[in-house]
Design a protein around this motif. Structure first.
Motif, PDB file in Angstrom:
ATOM      1  N   GLY A 106       0.937  -1.271  -0.048  1.00 18.18           N
ATOM      2  CA  GLY A 106      -0.437   0.039   0.066  1.00 18.18           C
ATOM      3  C   GLY A 106       1.011   1.134   0.187  1.00 18.18           C
ATOM      4  O   GLY A 106       0.623   2.273  -0.587  1.00 18.18           O
ATOM      5  N   GLN A 107       1.972   1.355   0.638  1.00 16.33           N
ATOM      6  CA  GLN A 107       2.591   1.860   0.457  1.00 16.33           C
ATOM      7  C   GLN A 107       4.143   2.129   1.700  1.00 16.33           C
ATOM      8  O   GLN A 107       4.487   0.440   2.094  1.00 16.33           O
ATOM      9  N   LYS A 108       4.835   2.933   0.974  1.00 19.15           N
ATOM     10  CA  LYS A 108       6.933   2.216   1.409  1.00 19.15           C
ATOM     11  C   LYS A 108       6.423   2.240   2.859  1.00 19.15           C
ATOM     12  O   LYS A 108       6.034   2.867   4.058  1.00 19.15           O
ATOM     13  N   LEU A 109       7.448   0.836   3.472  1.00 20.96           N
ATOM     14  CA  LEU A 109       7.702   0.504   5.067  1.00 20.96           C
ATOM     15  C   LEU A 109       9.401   1.058   5.709  1.00 20.96           C
ATOM     16  O   LEU A 109       9.984   0.379   5.094  1.00 20.96           O
ATOM     17  N   ALA A 110       8.555   1.720   6.668  1.00 18.68           N
ATOM     18  CA  ALA A 110       9.419   2.557   7.553  1.00 18.68           C
ATOM     19  C   ALA A 110      10.432   1.021   8.094  1.00 18.68           C
ATOM     20  O   ALA A 110      10.028   0.173   8.305  1.00 18.68           O
ATOM     21  N   ARG A 111      11.645   1.477   7.920  1.00 23.69           N
ATOM     22  CA  ARG A 111      12.444   0.132   7.986  1.00 23.69           C
ATOM     23  C   ARG A 111      12.606  -0.717   9.252  1.00 23.69           C
ATOM     24  O   ARG A 111      12.551  -1.453   9.921  1.00 23.69           O
ATOM     25  N   GLU A 112      12.515   0.663  10.021  1.00 18.72           N
ATOM     26  CA  GLU A 112      12.618   0.888  11.642  1.00 18.72           C
ATOM     27  C   GLU A 112      11.356   0.214  12.220  1.00 18.72           C
ATOM     28  O   GLU A 112      11.195  -1.073  12.992  1.00 18.72           O
ATOM     29  N   VAL A 113      10.153   0.243  11.433  1.00 15.20           N
ATOM     30  CA  VAL A 113       8.796  -0.640  11.993  1.00 15.20           C
ATOM     31  C   VAL A 113       9.280  -1.847  11.561  1.00 15.20           C
ATOM     32  O   VAL A 113       8.518  -3.004  12.484  1.00 15.20           O
ATOM     33  N   ALA A 114       9.842  -2.377   9.943  1.00 13.97           N
ATOM     34  CA  ALA A 114      10.100  -3.668   9.746  1.00 13.97           C
ATOM     35  C   ALA A 114      11.007  -5.040  11.332  1.00 13.97           C
ATOM     36  O   ALA A 114      10.115  -5.333  11.343  1.00 13.97           O
ATOM     37  N   GLU A 115      11.466  -3.929  11.646  1.00 12.73           N
ATOM     38  CA  GLU A 115      12.728  -4.532  12.227  1.00 12.73           C
ATOM     39  C   GLU A 115      11.994  -4.333  13.673  1.00 12.73           C
ATOM     40  O   GLU A 115      11.856  -5.748  14.803  1.00 12.73           O
ATOM     41  N   ARG A 116      10.847  -3.312  13.699  1.00  9.38           N
ATOM     42  CA  ARG A 116      10.071  -3.894  15.226  1.00  9.38           C
ATOM     43  C   ARG A 116       9.118  -5.093  15.226  1.00  9.38           C
ATOM     44  O   ARG A 116       9.084  -5.722  16.000  1.00  9.38           O
ATOM     45  N   LEU A 117       8.974  -4.849  14.159  1.00 12.70           N
ATOM     46  CA  LEU A 117       8.113  -6.718  13.823  1.00 12.70           C
ATOM     47  C   LEU A 117       8.258  -7.501  14.035  1.00 12.70           C
ATOM     48  O   LEU A 117       8.180  -9.095  14.834  1.00 12.70           O
ATOM     49  N   ARG A 118      10.022  -8.014  13.238  1.00  2.40           N
ATOM     50  CA  ARG A 118      11.325  -8.576  13.903  1.00  2.40           C
ATOM     51  C   ARG A 118      11.217  -9.069  15.126  1.00  2.40           C
ATOM     52  O   ARG A 118      11.272  -9.884  15.664  1.00  2.40           O
ATOM     53  N   ASP A 119      11.350  -7.901  15.718  1.00  2.00           N
ATOM     54  CA  ASP A 119      12.156  -8.023  17.189  1.00  2.00           C
ATOM     55  C   ASP A 119      11.369  -8.522  18.596  1.00  2.00           C
ATOM     56  O   ASP A 119      11.347  -8.335  19.409  1.00  2.00           O
TER      57      ASP A 119
ATOM     58  N   THR B  22      17.751  -9.671  -9.103  1.00  2.00           N
ATOM     59  CA  THR B  22      16.681  -8.224  -9.249  1.00  2.00           C
ATOM     60  C   THR B  22      15.692  -7.840  -8.665  1.00  2.00           C
ATOM     61  O   THR B  22      14.406  -9.162  -9.159  1.00  2.00           O
ATOM     62  N   CYS B  23      15.477  -6.539  -8.183  1.00  2.00           N
ATOM     63  CA  CYS B  23      14.504  -6.588  -7.446  1.00  2.00           C
ATOM     64  C   CYS B  23      14.242  -4.887  -8.365  1.00  2.00           C
ATOM     65  O   CYS B  23      15.044  -4.322  -8.514  1.00  2.00           O
ATOM     66  N   TYR B  24      12.925  -4.258  -6.921  1.00  2.00           N
ATOM     67  CA  TYR B  24      12.885  -3.102  -7.128  1.00  2.00           C
ATOM     68  C   TYR B  24      12.164  -2.597  -5.991  1.00  2.00           C
ATOM     69  O   TYR B  24      11.653  -2.781  -5.406  1.00  2.00           O
ATOM     70  N   SER B  25      12.664  -1.030  -5.830  1.00  2.00           N
ATOM     71  CA  SER B  25      11.792  -0.475  -4.700  1.00  2.00           C
ATOM     72  C   SER B  25      10.850   0.957  -5.610  1.00  2.00           C
ATOM     73  O   SER B  25      11.539   1.213  -6.624  1.00  2.00           O
ATOM     74  N   ILE B  26      10.071   1.107  -4.777  1.00  3.78           N
ATOM     75  CA  ILE B  26       9.098   2.130  -4.886  1.00  3.78           C
ATOM     76  C   ILE B  26       9.474   3.204  -4.107  1.00  3.78           C
ATOM     77  O   ILE B  26       9.491   3.359  -2.718  1.00  3.78           O
ATOM     78  N   ASP B  27       9.255   4.594  -4.612  1.00  3.92           N
ATOM     79  CA  ASP B  27       9.749   5.827  -4.268  1.00  3.92           C
ATOM     80  C   ASP B  27       9.528   7.000  -4.135  1.00  3.92           C
ATOM     81  O   ASP B  27       9.735   8.039  -4.599  1.00  3.92           O
ATOM     82  N   GLY B  28       7.916   6.817  -4.841  1.00  3.11           N
ATOM     83  CA  GLY B  28       7.350   7.895  -4.715  1.00  3.11           C
ATOM     84  C   GLY B  28       5.632   7.833  -6.126  1.00  3.11           C
ATOM     85  O   GLY B  28       6.384   6.970  -7.137  1.00  3.11           O
ATOM     86  N   ARG B  29       5.345   9.130  -5.715  1.00  3.23           N
ATOM     87  CA  ARG B  29       4.559   8.994  -7.049  1.00  3.23           C
ATOM     88  C   ARG B  29       5.655  10.459  -7.753  1.00  3.23           C
ATOM     89  O   ARG B  29       6.125  11.167  -7.491  1.00  3.23           O
ATOM     90  N   ILE B  30       5.391  10.440  -9.126  1.00  3.62           N
ATOM     91  CA  ILE B  30       5.756  11.176  -9.562  1.00  3.62           C
ATOM     92  C   ILE B  30       4.795  12.766  -9.657  1.00  3.62           C
ATOM     93  O   ILE B  30       5.314  13.959  -9.505  1.00  3.62           O
ATOM     94  N   LYS B  31       3.320  12.693  -9.739  1.00  2.00           N
ATOM     95  CA  LYS B  31       2.188  13.864  -8.919  1.00  2.00           C
ATOM     96  C   LYS B  31       2.689  14.015  -7.614  1.00  2.00           C
ATOM     97  O   LYS B  31       2.174  14.679  -7.255  1.00  2.00           O
ATOM     98  N   ASP B  32       3.425  13.273  -6.668  1.00  5.29           N
ATOM     99  CA  ASP B  32       3.621  13.554  -5.554  1.00  5.29           C
ATOM    100  C   ASP B  32       4.944  14.121  -5.300  1.00  5.29           C
ATOM    101  O   ASP B  32       5.916  13.726  -4.349  1.00  5.29           O
ATOM    102  N   VAL B  33       5.452  14.886  -6.425  1.00  3.42           N
ATOM    103  CA  VAL B  33       6.592  15.490  -6.374  1.00  3.42           C
ATOM    104  C   VAL B  33       6.862  17.009  -5.864  1.00  3.42           C
ATOM    105  O   VAL B  33       6.147  17.701  -6.818  1.00  3.42           O
ATOM    106  N   ILE B  34       7.654  17.251  -4.913  1.00  4.51           N
ATOM    107  CA  ILE B  34       7.022  18.795  -4.906  1.00  4.51           C
ATOM    108  C   ILE B  34       8.251  19.665  -5.822  1.00  4.51           C
ATOM    109  O   ILE B  34       9.029  19.720  -5.248  1.00  4.51           O
ATOM    110  N   ASN B  35       7.705  20.679  -6.237  1.00  8.45           N
ATOM    111  CA  ASN B  35       9.266  21.472  -6.724  1.00  8.45           C
ATOM    112  C   ASN B  35       9.253  22.506  -6.296  1.00  8.45           C
ATOM    113  O   ASN B  35       8.722  23.576  -6.690  1.00  8.45           O
TER     114      ASN B  35
END
Length: 569
Positions: A329-342, A447-460
């Motif tokens: 649904g959206q990018k997961l913060a690394r800290e959240v993933a680590e807390r779920l693990r730990d 080979t894998c991919y990361s999602i880094d936002g939306r084109i229209k979600d960039v503030i110029n």
């Protein structure tokens, strides 16, 4: 049984009004690879139901249904729908239903009646349903009378009075002059299931309509075809290893592409069991996990993962059955993933998907560099991905950000009845331009991919570009903030500046621009990325597919600036 003549053309996909067919050569390649079966979605589903007749197909708070019971009820609903309404094979039927057994039965029943479910949400209003119904040509509507405060029945009456909808079926409440769900079942009880029209469906035609984006102006409707939608579900189930004995818990709205393509259809096609949660309340989820022992939760929004971490009951719950906790649904913060693990012993996998088709998933045994920082790989060996420079057709090098563009055996070729929009939404050779910013990575040969936002979600902001999701992730660490959205507001000097819309935790001290900026600087954010206005709201507006509607937020801040007579210093 009533006459069942189809309203739409009986020919192939090329004859389907408003549908962009797959090129013949592409279609032949998918068939030769064994991906497309030549059978319709309801034929595939009923075949699986026959093979797994005695197994448990569906668990809801009201009880359990075997495959035989579930599909028997769906067959009665299909026959009754043809007998008690004016709806016929080929007609599109809208849904405004929650996570109840009647939703699953009526969805399957529409497929067996040769009709086309339109996967709308109960949160949609009269205007949204009306725009979509007119665009698609939908004539039917199934509503849940007791959903929320019961407003859906009133909405249905308005839609009928306005001439938008002709037939309404009402579940869980007084039908108020419409057709009651129970009466549909009773009417179909005496009919021969073998006479249902689904066996005659052309598998190259539309099975289901899914929604993408807003409904203002031209709706973006993804037409999912029988064969490709079946393959989508099978590929997902195969990737996750689902089969007889697998138990899958789904907590989000089932009448959504994610609910259908990640949960309902892959479960039923593989002989597994679906536990349908009535809500995503953490107490409900924890109770269902302990009671039903699911091995997979195929879509967990990051906000729900955080709520689980914050719920003290999760510390003592037995979560050991969960093998696949899939966040999307959206990018997961690394800290959240680590807390779920730990803290909870949960191993995270991430996914990315869309109503238009393509799904990516991190491999189960990949290391945390892959599972915590990327969304993995596509499901099918025939899936194709290009990372293109936004607005151009040239590919960017590995590790560089660009637009995610995709093509494959379960990705649509075009939106329904949207020729003008399709001209810009697809490359000349049929790659769908997702509008998502992504990177291609090669990690230990994978080979894998990361999602880094939306084109229209960039503030110029002048010459600087601010990726909203990066700032939002840091804002969400603020103890007073429940959720946040960063949008562009117009500025006559810099072009755009950032405005943060914040929903506070109960009792949270409202941050100011200065205090929020100090907090973000302490998190390491660059000064030029700091929000320059803060708006406090009780909740964030949602689009028709349940995502934060940044379009509405941008319009809100533009209107406020106009009233204030300010477009920046």
């Amino acid at each position: 049984m009533a006459k069942t003549t189809a309203r739409t053309c009986p020919g192939g996909a090329g004859d389907e009004p408003g549908l962009v067919p797959y090129p013949e050569r592409t279609e032949a390649r998918y068939r030769a690879a064994g991906l497309w079966s030549g059978r319709s979605l309801p034929v595939e589903l009923t075949s699986a139901a026959t093979a797994h007749a005695r197994r448990t197909a569906l668990i809801t708070p009201e009880g359990r249904r075997t495959y035989r019971e579930l599909f028997g009820e769906a067959e009665r609903f299909a026959a009754g729908l043809l007998g008690t309404t004016s709806l016929r094979p080929g007609d599109a039927v809208m849904f405004q239903m929650g996570n109840v057994a009647e939703t699953v039965v009526s969805y399957l029943g529409c497929l067996l009646a040769g009709m086309r479910p339109v996967c709308t949400l109960p949160q949609h209003g009269v205007r949204e349903i009306g725009v979509l119904a007119r665009h698609i040509g939908a004539r039917g509507l199934v509503v849940q009378a007791d959903f929320g405060r019961g407003r859906l029945l009133g909405n249905a009456k308005t839609l009928v009075a306005d001439g938008v909808i002709e037939d309404v079926v009402v579940a869980r409440g007084d039908a108020s002059g419409f057709v009651a769900y129970e009466d549909v079942l009773a009417s179909g009880a005496a009919d021969d299931p073998g006479a249902l029209p689904y066996r005659e469906l052309d598998p190259r035609q539309i099975a289901v309509f899914q929604l993408s984006g807003g409904t203002t102006g031209l709706p973006k409707v993804a037409p999912r075809l029988h064969e490709e939608y079946t393959y989508n579900a099978r590929a997902w189930a195969r990737t996750l290893g689902w089969g007889p004995g697998s138990v899958v818990l789904y907590p989000l709205p089932i009448m959504h592409n994610a609910g259908i393509a990640l949960a309902l259809q892959p479960v039923l096609l593989s002989g597994a069991t679906l536990v349908l949660a009535p809500s995503a309340d953490t107490g409900t989820l924890l109770g269902l996990i302990e009671a039903t022992r699911p091995e997979a939760i195929p879509l967990v929004p990051p906000a729900l993962a955080i709520r689980l971490l914050d719920d003290p009951r999760a510390r003592t719950a037995d979560l050991s059955s969960i093998k696949d906790f899939i966040v999307g649904g959206q990018k997961l913060a690394r800290e959240v993933a680590e807390r779920l693990r730990d803290e909870l012993g949960i191993t995270v996998r991430q996914k990315f998907g869309m109503a238009e088709g393509m799904f990516l998933l991190t491999p189960a045994h990949a290391d945390e560099r892959v599972r915590h920082h990327t969304v993995g790989q596509p499901l099918s060996p025939e899936d194709e991905i290009r990372i293109l420079r936004p607005g151009r057709d040239t590919q960017v090098p590995d590790g560089e950000i660009g637009e995610l563009c995709v093509r494959g055996p379960y990705t649509i070729r075009g939106y329904y009845r949207a020729q003008r929009h399709n001209a810009g939404a697809f490359t000349a050779d049929g790659f769908y331009r997702t509008g998502d910013l992504a990177r291609r990575h090669v990690i230990d040969g994978l080979t894998c991919y990361s999602i880094d936002g939306r084109i229209k979600d960039v503030i110029n902001r002048g010459v600087e570009k601010i990726h909203a999701d990066e700032v939002e992730e840091l804002i969400m660490r603020h103890p007073a903030v429940s959720t946040a959205a960063l949008v562009a507001m117009p500025d006559r000097v810099l072009g755009e500046r950032g405005c943060a819309y914040l929903v506070l935790e109960p009792g949270g001290q409202p941050p100011t621009v200065r205090s929020l900026g100090a907090f973000l600087l302490a998190q390491g954010l660059a000064t030029y990325k700091l929000p320059e206005r803060v708006e406090l709201v009780p909740d964030l507006p949602l689009s028709n597919v349940g995502k934060v509607s940044k379009k509405d937020l941008r319009e809100d801040i533009e209107a406020k600036l106009a009233r204030e007579g300010d477009t920046g210093s």
